[in-house]
Design a protein around this motif. Sequence first.
Motif, mmCIF file in Angstrom:
data_model
loop_
_atom_site.group_PDB
_atom_site.id
_atom_site.type_symbol
_atom_site.label_atom_id
_atom_site.label_comp_id
_atom_site.label_asym_id
_atom_site.label_seq_id
_atom_site.Cartn_x
_atom_site.Cartn_y
_atom_site.Cartn_z
ATOM 1 N N ILE A 240 0.638 -1.179 -0.032
ATOM 2 C CA ILE A 240 0.041 0.004 0.073
ATOM 3 C C ILE A 240 0.672 1.205 -0.059
ATOM 4 N N SER A 241 0.340 2.237 -0.868
ATOM 5 C CA SER A 241 1.408 3.524 -0.967
ATOM 6 C C SER A 241 0.180 4.466 -0.720
ATOM 7 N N LYS A 242 0.457 5.368 0.460
ATOM 8 C CA LYS A 242 -0.274 6.524 0.871
ATOM 9 C C LYS A 242 0.444 7.919 0.636
ATOM 10 N N PRO A 243 -0.546 8.929 0.055
ATOM 11 C CA PRO A 243 0.017 10.211 -0.122
ATOM 12 C C PRO A 243 0.148 10.906 1.275
ATOM 13 N N GLN A 244 0.667 11.850 1.577
ATOM 14 C CA GLN A 244 0.740 12.503 2.714
ATOM 15 C C GLN A 244 -0.479 12.875 3.400
ATOM 16 N N TYR A 245 -0.739 12.506 4.892
ATOM 17 C CA TYR A 245 -2.049 12.480 5.502
ATOM 18 C C TYR A 245 -2.542 13.948 5.722
ATOM 19 N N THR A 246 -3.488 14.668 5.047
ATOM 20 C CA THR A 246 -3.967 15.966 5.596
ATOM 21 C C THR A 246 -5.160 15.966 6.582
ATOM 22 N N ARG A 248 -7.838 14.510 6.273
ATOM 23 C CA ARG A 248 -9.372 14.251 5.406
ATOM 24 C C ARG A 248 -9.062 12.620 4.793
ATOM 25 N N LYS A 249 -10.239 12.200 4.843
ATOM 26 C CA LYS A 249 -10.347 10.755 4.359
ATOM 27 C C LYS A 249 -9.960 10.848 2.962
ATOM 28 N N GLN A 250 -9.243 9.809 2.582
ATOM 29 C CA GLN A 250 -8.557 9.718 1.169
ATOM 30 C C GLN A 250 -9.233 8.499 0.195
ATOM 31 N N PRO A 251 -9.202 8.998 -0.929
ATOM 32 C CA PRO A 251 -9.788 7.949 -2.088
ATOM 33 C C PRO A 251 -8.858 6.896 -1.910
ATOM 34 N N VAL A 252 -9.220 5.675 -2.664
ATOM 35 C CA VAL A 252 -8.419 4.426 -2.864
ATOM 36 C C VAL A 252 -8.517 3.894 -4.088
ATOM 37 N N ALA A 253 -7.277 3.464 -4.523
ATOM 38 C CA ALA A 253 -7.157 2.804 -5.957
ATOM 39 C C ALA A 253 -6.757 1.595 -5.627
ATOM 40 N N ILE A 254 -7.469 0.530 -6.056
ATOM 41 C CA ILE A 254 -7.208 -1.093 -5.892
ATOM 42 C C ILE A 254 -6.697 -1.503 -7.468
ATOM 43 N N ILE A 255 -5.345 -2.038 -7.510
ATOM 44 C CA ILE A 255 -4.756 -2.204 -9.003
ATOM 45 C C ILE A 255 -4.406 -3.643 -8.828
ATOM 46 N N ARG A 318 -13.195 -0.051 2.694
ATOM 47 C CA ARG A 318 -14.424 0.360 3.253
ATOM 48 C C ARG A 318 -14.351 0.705 4.767
ATOM 49 N N GLN A 319 -13.777 -0.240 5.647
ATOM 50 C CA GLN A 319 -13.768 -0.242 6.779
ATOM 51 C C GLN A 319 -12.761 0.544 7.638
ATOM 52 N N GLN A 320 -11.869 1.215 6.720
ATOM 53 C CA GLN A 320 -10.607 1.681 7.264
ATOM 54 C C GLN A 320 -10.857 3.460 7.489
ATOM 55 N N PRO A 321 -10.714 3.845 8.775
ATOM 56 C CA PRO A 321 -11.168 5.235 9.168
ATOM 57 C C PRO A 321 -10.413 6.166 8.378
ATOM 58 N N ASP A 322 -9.313 6.132 7.651
ATOM 59 C CA ASP A 322 -8.872 7.020 6.973
ATOM 60 C C ASP A 322 -9.268 7.241 5.275
ATOM 61 N N VAL A 323 -10.234 6.116 5.105
ATOM 62 C CA VAL A 323 -10.483 6.033 3.758
ATOM 63 C C VAL A 323 -11.837 6.491 3.452
ATOM 64 N N ASP A 324 -11.892 7.414 2.303
ATOM 65 C CA ASP A 324 -13.324 7.678 1.839
ATOM 66 C C ASP A 324 -13.939 6.535 1.052
ATOM 67 N N ALA A 325 -14.714 5.861 1.817
ATOM 68 C CA ALA A 325 -15.640 4.595 1.295
ATOM 69 C C ALA A 325 -16.343 4.867 0.064
ATOM 70 N N GLY A 326 -16.670 6.082 -0.112
ATOM 71 C CA GLY A 326 -17.415 6.478 -1.397
ATOM 72 C C GLY A 326 -16.550 6.623 -2.749
ATOM 73 N N LYS A 327 -15.261 6.624 -2.471
ATOM 74 C CA LYS A 327 -14.444 6.732 -3.808
ATOM 75 C C LYS A 327 -13.285 5.702 -3.842
ATOM 76 N N ILE A 328 -13.781 4.815 -4.129
ATOM 77 C CA ILE A 328 -12.878 3.435 -4.533
ATOM 78 C C ILE A 328 -12.931 3.241 -5.824
ATOM 79 N N VAL A 329 -11.819 3.368 -6.468
ATOM 80 C CA VAL A 329 -11.554 3.177 -7.589
ATOM 81 C C VAL A 329 -10.948 1.735 -7.945
ATOM 82 N N LEU A 330 -11.320 1.031 -9.041
ATOM 83 C CA LEU A 330 -10.544 -0.399 -9.391
ATOM 84 C C LEU A 330 -10.087 -0.005 -10.665
ATOM 85 N N ILE A 331 -8.627 -0.359 -10.797
ATOM 86 C CA ILE A 331 -7.880 -0.408 -11.824
ATOM 87 C C ILE A 331 -7.219 -1.674 -12.221
#
Length: 467
Positions: A240-246, A248-255, A318-331
């Motif tokens: 897992i690679s994360k951007p700098q935490y600000t 705010r909850k972050q979107p996720v890309a699953i590759i 979707r269960q992670q506290p730092d993740v925006d569960a409404g913005k999950i992208v599949l690649i």
Amino acid sequence: MKQKILALVLFASSLFSLAAQPVTTKTIDNGGSGLFKAIAVKEATMPDFVVYRPKDLLHAHARCGALPILLFGNGGCADTSVGYERMLNEVASHGYIVVAIGEMQGRIDDWPTGQTESSELMRGLELMLQLNRMKGTEYYHFIDTTRIAAAGHSCGGAQVLCNAGDPRLKTYPILNAGMGDMELARAFRRKGIPFSMFVDDGEHNGKWVQPALEDAIKRADKNFETLWIKNGSRHIYGIISKPQYTGRKQPVAIIAHGFNGTHAYGRTYFKTLNDLGYQCYAFDFPCGSVKSRSDSNTMNMSVLDEQSDMEAIVRHFRQQPDVDAGKIVLIGESQGGFVSAMTAAHIPQDIDKLVLVFPALCIPENWNTRYPEVTDIPDTTRLWKVPLGRRFFMELRDIDVFKTIRKFRKPVLIVQGDADTVVSMEDSRRAAKLYNNARLYVIPAAGHGFKPKEQQLSLEQIRTFLK
């Protein structure tokens, strides 16, 4: 009789001279066990060093982006790395460029061993960075100058510590280096520098285990870490690679990788997606590859299991506290694209957007044509030397790809090259029409798997799509 003896002496002498000649390339352990077959090279501009690196740098760069460097100092501060070549070759096969002190040798004791100065370590780095800047070389812009590590054994470890003040070095794996007063290689001048040290339980010249060294080197790239996710009894390995935490909850890309690929293919996307604020997760499908860290038994490969695994990964994030569960992208790439499309159609409420890169939507049709009757399916099928069991083909018989994928009605981006000989462009065009909101971007002359410039075009399209 004297003439025959003289001839034999001359013949033996010629063999010895031939064996002792410096070699310019060398294949070790069939290229190593990593994703990229490695090779040892003596570069014309670096005669006092050996470069262990992926044989096909273009392929490695296309899959992983710019490659990190490992500098290596030998035990005894010796001018040869031949005693460490199996370890260094193995590291290189996982996507590293290793610069080791000492001229290339065909075998141990080709010529007497000498000693080197600690300055050789950084001279090797300077020469490699010159190749990175020089147009026309194989290394041109293929090296990540922000990820440089230095490692060494014994006196070579002391050589590393002597140079540890150089700000370009990010981590220092030290192997059985004498600590004491640290007078080896004048290393006592560099006390207080942070490093990782590995001490073998046996002899001073022990058997070094590649994963431990590789894990230490990866600390030079602090942008990703290992993350295992469970799906029932299945264990999924990923990074897992994360951007700098600000805050705010972050979107996720699953590759998702393609057939017989690994998580390493997903690293290509990390920087682009991190810059957009996305967390990125690249993983190994269990049974999806002979090199899968999750499970390498490809006889149990199943696209339905892979879909189940992707759904488990989505649930995890979707269960992670730092993740925006409404913005999950599949690649997904190739077979991973097929599985991503099926997953998005099955749980459309959980997926925000879908990116398909040369997606293998043709898999069911191709194999059902190959095996029109159940009795035609053998116990074992070998595809590109990868063994597959009957189940893989049996379950494809009931999959209607194009009827299924249209259930996903949110934004879709499809990227493919028009020179793809593995996956039909017509399938991607058909999918683009069936989706409610899809765009197809065609890369001219690109095949199944992108070259660096083509990969960059793909990433630019993905960046625009996700923004």
